[in-house]
Motif scaffolding. Structure first.
Motif, PDB file in Angstrom:
ATOM      1  N   GLY A  24      38.112  55.859  11.126  1.00 49.21           N
ATOM      2  CA  GLY A  24      36.668  55.990  11.294  1.00 49.21           C
ATOM      3  C   GLY A  24      36.172  57.428  11.196  1.00 49.21           C
ATOM      4  O   GLY A  24      34.996  57.666  10.933  1.00 49.21           O
ATOM      5  N   ASN A  25      37.073  58.405  11.371  1.00 55.56           N
ATOM      6  CA  ASN A  25      36.695  59.816  11.263  1.00 55.56           C
ATOM      7  C   ASN A  25      36.881  60.363   9.860  1.00 55.56           C
ATOM      8  O   ASN A  25      36.334  61.426   9.546  1.00 55.56           O
ATOM      9  CB  ASN A  25      37.580  60.685  12.175  1.00 55.56           C
ATOM     10  N   ALA A  26      37.693  59.678   9.043  1.00 56.90           N
ATOM     11  CA  ALA A  26      38.196  60.304   7.817  1.00 56.90           C
ATOM     12  C   ALA A  26      37.962  59.477   6.546  1.00 56.90           C
ATOM     13  O   ALA A  26      37.857  60.043   5.461  1.00 56.90           O
ATOM     14  CB  ALA A  26      39.688  60.579   7.968  1.00 56.90           C
ATOM     15  N   LEU A  27      37.921  58.147   6.675  1.00 53.99           N
ATOM     16  CA  LEU A  27      37.593  57.302   5.524  1.00 53.99           C
ATOM     17  C   LEU A  27      36.069  57.274   5.481  1.00 53.99           C
ATOM     18  O   LEU A  27      35.423  56.423   6.080  1.00 53.99           O
ATOM     19  CB  LEU A  27      38.167  55.891   5.692  1.00 53.99           C
ATOM     20  N   LEU A  28      35.490  58.249   4.776  1.00 55.61           N
ATOM     21  CA  LEU A  28      34.079  58.555   5.008  1.00 55.61           C
ATOM     22  C   LEU A  28      33.128  57.515   4.434  1.00 55.61           C
ATOM     23  O   LEU A  28      31.943  57.496   4.773  1.00 55.61           O
ATOM     24  CB  LEU A  28      33.765  59.959   4.498  1.00 55.61           C
ATOM     25  N   GLY A  29      33.630  56.619   3.573  1.00 56.49           N
ATOM     26  CA  GLY A  29      32.762  55.541   3.076  1.00 56.49           C
ATOM     27  C   GLY A  29      32.413  54.540   4.152  1.00 56.49           C
ATOM     28  O   GLY A  29      31.395  53.836   4.064  1.00 56.49           O
ATOM     29  N   LYS A  30      33.239  54.475   5.198  1.00 61.19           N
ATOM     30  CA  LYS A  30      33.128  53.399   6.176  1.00 61.19           C
ATOM     31  C   LYS A  30      32.026  53.692   7.190  1.00 61.19           C
ATOM     32  O   LYS A  30      30.839  53.487   6.922  1.00 61.19           O
ATOM     33  CB  LYS A  30      34.508  53.214   6.829  1.00 61.19           C
ATOM     34  N   LYS A  31      32.377  54.162   8.369  1.00 58.30           N
ATOM     35  CA  LYS A  31      31.364  54.313   9.428  1.00 58.30           C
ATOM     36  C   LYS A  31      30.353  55.418   9.077  1.00 58.30           C
ATOM     37  O   LYS A  31      29.160  55.286   9.356  1.00 58.30           O
ATOM     38  CB  LYS A  31      32.034  54.623  10.762  1.00 58.30           C
ATOM     39  N   CYS A  32      30.835  56.522   8.488  1.00 60.10           N
ATOM     40  CA  CYS A  32      29.956  57.678   8.263  1.00 60.10           C
ATOM     41  C   CYS A  32      28.892  57.368   7.209  1.00 60.10           C
ATOM     42  O   CYS A  32      27.711  57.625   7.433  1.00 60.10           O
ATOM     43  CB  CYS A  32      30.783  58.899   7.845  1.00 60.10           C
ATOM     44  N   TYR A  33      29.313  56.794   6.080  1.00 62.89           N
ATOM     45  CA  TYR A  33      28.362  56.484   5.011  1.00 62.89           C
ATOM     46  C   TYR A  33      27.712  55.118   5.256  1.00 62.89           C
ATOM     47  O   TYR A  33      26.485  55.017   5.396  1.00 62.89           O
ATOM     48  CB  TYR A  33      29.108  56.510   3.673  1.00 62.89           C
ATOM     49  N   ALA A  34      28.542  54.066   5.313  1.00 61.80           N
ATOM     50  CA  ALA A  34      27.993  52.705   5.270  1.00 61.80           C
ATOM     51  C   ALA A  34      27.206  52.371   6.534  1.00 61.80           C
ATOM     52  O   ALA A  34      26.423  51.418   6.537  1.00 61.80           O
ATOM     53  CB  ALA A  34      29.105  51.693   5.040  1.00 61.80           C
ATOM     54  N   LEU A  35      27.389  53.132   7.621  1.00 62.10           N
ATOM     55  CA  LEU A  35      26.563  52.910   8.815  1.00 62.10           C
ATOM     56  C   LEU A  35      25.633  54.096   9.083  1.00 62.10           C
ATOM     57  O   LEU A  35      24.424  53.945   9.053  1.00 62.10           O
ATOM     58  CB  LEU A  35      27.437  52.605  10.033  1.00 62.10           C
TER      59      LEU A  35
END
Ligand code: GDP
Ligand code: PGA
Ligand code: MN
Length: 607
Positions: free
Chosen positions: A223-234
């Motif tokens: 969640g801190n590093a796969l930036l497409g997931k929580k950071c971008y998509a949320l």
């Protein structure tokens, strides 16, 4: 940037000037030894995973058991999302408030440029062109992640559509994209040996909402590093959604087919480690009912021309909590990971080259724990971190709904909110209308879990399960939800429900068996939508009568069922001051109708 800060040589497989400039600037700042443009090919996966095995980050699992799959153990300081290190750096502090950490964008950039300076020395910078959602979507949602972590690159290939096809489409469209920078913050000086899990004590997970940019430093965790997931998509997408009138939510999406063949689509928001992945892949225990999966974590939803709320899952894989997953609780997840092509992080490694975790069948006689120590069934320590994860391709899921491949998504019939509560919250109840449903979402409460660093088991408000993911002012976010109800035909919008699989009896056991048995709750939900199932009106909403819930073949005493469904006025009266205090945090930014909803609840509870 100074003259001596040159980017390493690279041939650009694109003519997209924005991408070229981004890569050049970040490379000049971070000083990687090499730049690798990701193609997403099988050959690239083999090279990456071979390299990860060589550096000791990955251990190849026994191909006869888990083909093309890998085990990784993180540094013990890097096991979960770091909410206290996560920032929304909006231009005005108010736009991040009051639930997010904030710092002025210029100040944060100065600080992080200092951290990024030379931070990729001795490493490869991977350029990951990716798209969240479909590349053929009406407006494809592109991103470029620059990372110095091969682990992150391999995981991104599982979790997002990425590679040459995406880059070519970006070039063709001269597309806008979200620039994402990620460094583990562990440069290597000449001759310095690498460690299996490079990271840094200093961590920053930063979103710049106006610029639509993401800067992450110091952590390799999902969640801190796969930036497409929580950071971008949320976080970033929620800001786009506010501006453009749609919703970016922390929700699973499932398709439910009744024995008569009626299809309903359900989205559900539960906080991290509260059951999204399990519900998304549920194996119904009631005969004739079928669940298919569309997504297990994120839903992007917009009102279509037909007035219905259409949802797509922007992701390409599952990043699921390992402990508790087994053939009984989640057989579909087990089948998915057993096909291979997966990464397992912070679980135990068995002597025959397989993985194991708490709750899985057949504990091994001996294994290596996630901390690298010998482990056996008598060990007092856990074999696996409570937030250990499997990362596996969604396409391997046998019950993936065909609609997953449709860029338009699916029309949602019901939204469920839920959390982990030992007391107070009944198994299921229905909101009276959209605004009341928004109130239920805005006051959602749950016990904290190991998915974020910090104390576990503390009840906190987690609105719409989005507390750590709302990329803007949370009062405005509630207003946005209210407006979706106001601006559209309420009759066509999904009905809203609230669920709690985690209520306990006096001995501390779960009152409700959960997992596949949750299909009984889903059945009640769709029967409510169709006006078939009975309910009692209570101060909090419509609760099933015990007879309206299908309990055929369920091993549960009538007393336990009654306790699971009970609405205890005293317990709910005790919630009132907590909700009051929660709402006061938002000051004038809280939509007035939510105060009206609280007043109504108070009045119905008689004080
Ligand atoms: P997510 O992070 O929201 O996707 O949550 P998961 O589906 O991965 O579940 C997190 C944890 O909750 C796992 O350990 C599951 O075994 C457990 N869990 C999921 N669903 C249920 C349920 O219905 N009842 C109980 N008791 N536990 C559940
Ligand atoms: P999840 O979140 O627990 O909602 O799957 C993954 C994460 O911790 O980033
Ligand atoms: Mn999950």
């Amino acid at each position: 940037m100074t003259a001596e800060m040159q980017a390493p040589e690279t041939t650009y497989p694109t003519t997209h000037q924005g991408i070229i400039d981004f890569v050049t600037e970040v490379a000049a700042l971070t000083q990687p030894d090499r730049i690798h443009w990701c193609t997403g090919s099988d050959e690239e996966w083999t090279e990456l995973t071979d390299a990860l095995v060589a550096t000791g980050t990955f251990t190849r699992l026994n191909p006869a058991i888990k083909p093309n799959s890998f085990y990784a153990a993180s540094d013990p300081i890097d096991v979960a999302r770091v909410e206290d290190r996560t920032y929304i750096c909006s231009v005005n502090e108010r736009d991040a408030g009051p639930t997010n950490n904030w710092m002025a964008p210029d100040e944060m950039k100065k600080k992080m440029r200092g951290l990024y300076a030379g931070s990729m020395r001795g490493r490869t910078m991977y350029v990951i062109p990716f798209v969240m959602g479909h590349v053929e979507a009406e407006r494809p949602m592109f991103g470029i992640e620059l990372t110095d972590s091969a682990y992150v690159t391999a995981s991104m290939r599982v979790m997002a559509r990425m590679g040459t096809a995406v880059l070519d489409r970006m070039t063709e469209l001269d597309a806008e994209f979200v620039p994402c920078i990620h460094s583990v913050g562990h440069p290597l000086e000449p001759g310095q040996a690498d460690v299996a899990w490079p990271c840094n004590d200093t961590k920053y997970i930063v979103q710049f909402p106006e610029e639509r940019a993401i800067w992450s430093y110091g952590s390799g965790y999902g969640g801190n590093a796969l930036l497409g997931k929580k950071c971008y998509a949320l976080r970033i997408a929620s800001v786009m959604a506010r501006d453009e009138g749609w919703l970016a939510e922390h929700m699973l999406i499932l398709k439910l087919t009744s024995p008569a063949g009626t299809v309903k689509y359900i989205a559900a928001a539960f906080p991290s480690a509260c059951g999204k992945t399990n519900l998304a892949m549920l194996q119904p225990t009631i005969p004739g009912w079928k669940v298919e999966t569309l997504g297990d974590d994120i839903a992007w939803m917009r009102v279509g021309e037909d007035g219905r709320l259409w949802a797509v899952n922007p992701e390409y894989g599952f990043f699921g909590v390992a402990p508790g997953t087994n053939e009984h609780t989640n057989p579909n997840a087990m089948k998915t990971i057993n096909k291979g092509n997966s990464v397992f992080t912070n679980v135990a490694l068995t002597d025959d080259g397989d993985i194991w975790w708490e709750g899985l069948e057949n504990p091994p006689a001996s294994a290596t724990s996630w901390k690298g120590e010998p482990w056996g069934p008598q060990s007092e320590e856990l074999s696996s971190h409570p937030n250990s994860r499997y990362c596996t391709p969604i396409k391997q899921c046998d019950i993936l709904a065909a609609e997953y491949d449709d860029p338009r998504g699916v029309p949602i019939d019901a939204i469920l909110f839920g959390g982990r509560r030992k007391t107070t919250v009944p198994l299921v109840f229905e909101a009276r209308d959209w605004t009341h449903g928004t109130f239920l979402g805005a006051t959602l409460s749950s016990e904290t879990t190991a998915a974020a660093v910090g104390a576990v088991g503390v009840v906190r408000r987690d609105p719409m399960a989005m507390l750590p993911f709302i990329g803007y002012n949370a009062g405005d976010y509630f207003g946005h939800w209210i407006n979706v109800g106001k601006d559209n035909d309420a009759a066509k919008l999904p009905k809203i429900f609230y669920v709690n699989w985690f209520r306990r009896d006096d001995e501390g056991g779960f009152l409700w068996p959960g997992f596949g048995e949750n299909s009984r709750v889903l059945k009640w939900v769709v029967e409510r939508i169709d006006g078939q199932a009975a309910a009692v009106e209570t101060p909090i909403g419509h609760v099933p009568t015990p007879e309206s819930l299908d309990t055929e073949g369920l091993d549960l005493t009538p007393e336990a069922l009654a306790a699971a469904l009970a609405v205890d006025a005293d317990e709910w009266r005790a919630e009132l001051p907590q909700i009051q205090e929660w709402f006061e945090k938002f000051g004038d930014d809280l939509p007035g109708v939510l105060w009206t909803e609280l007043d109504g609840l108070r009045a119905r509870l008689g004080g």
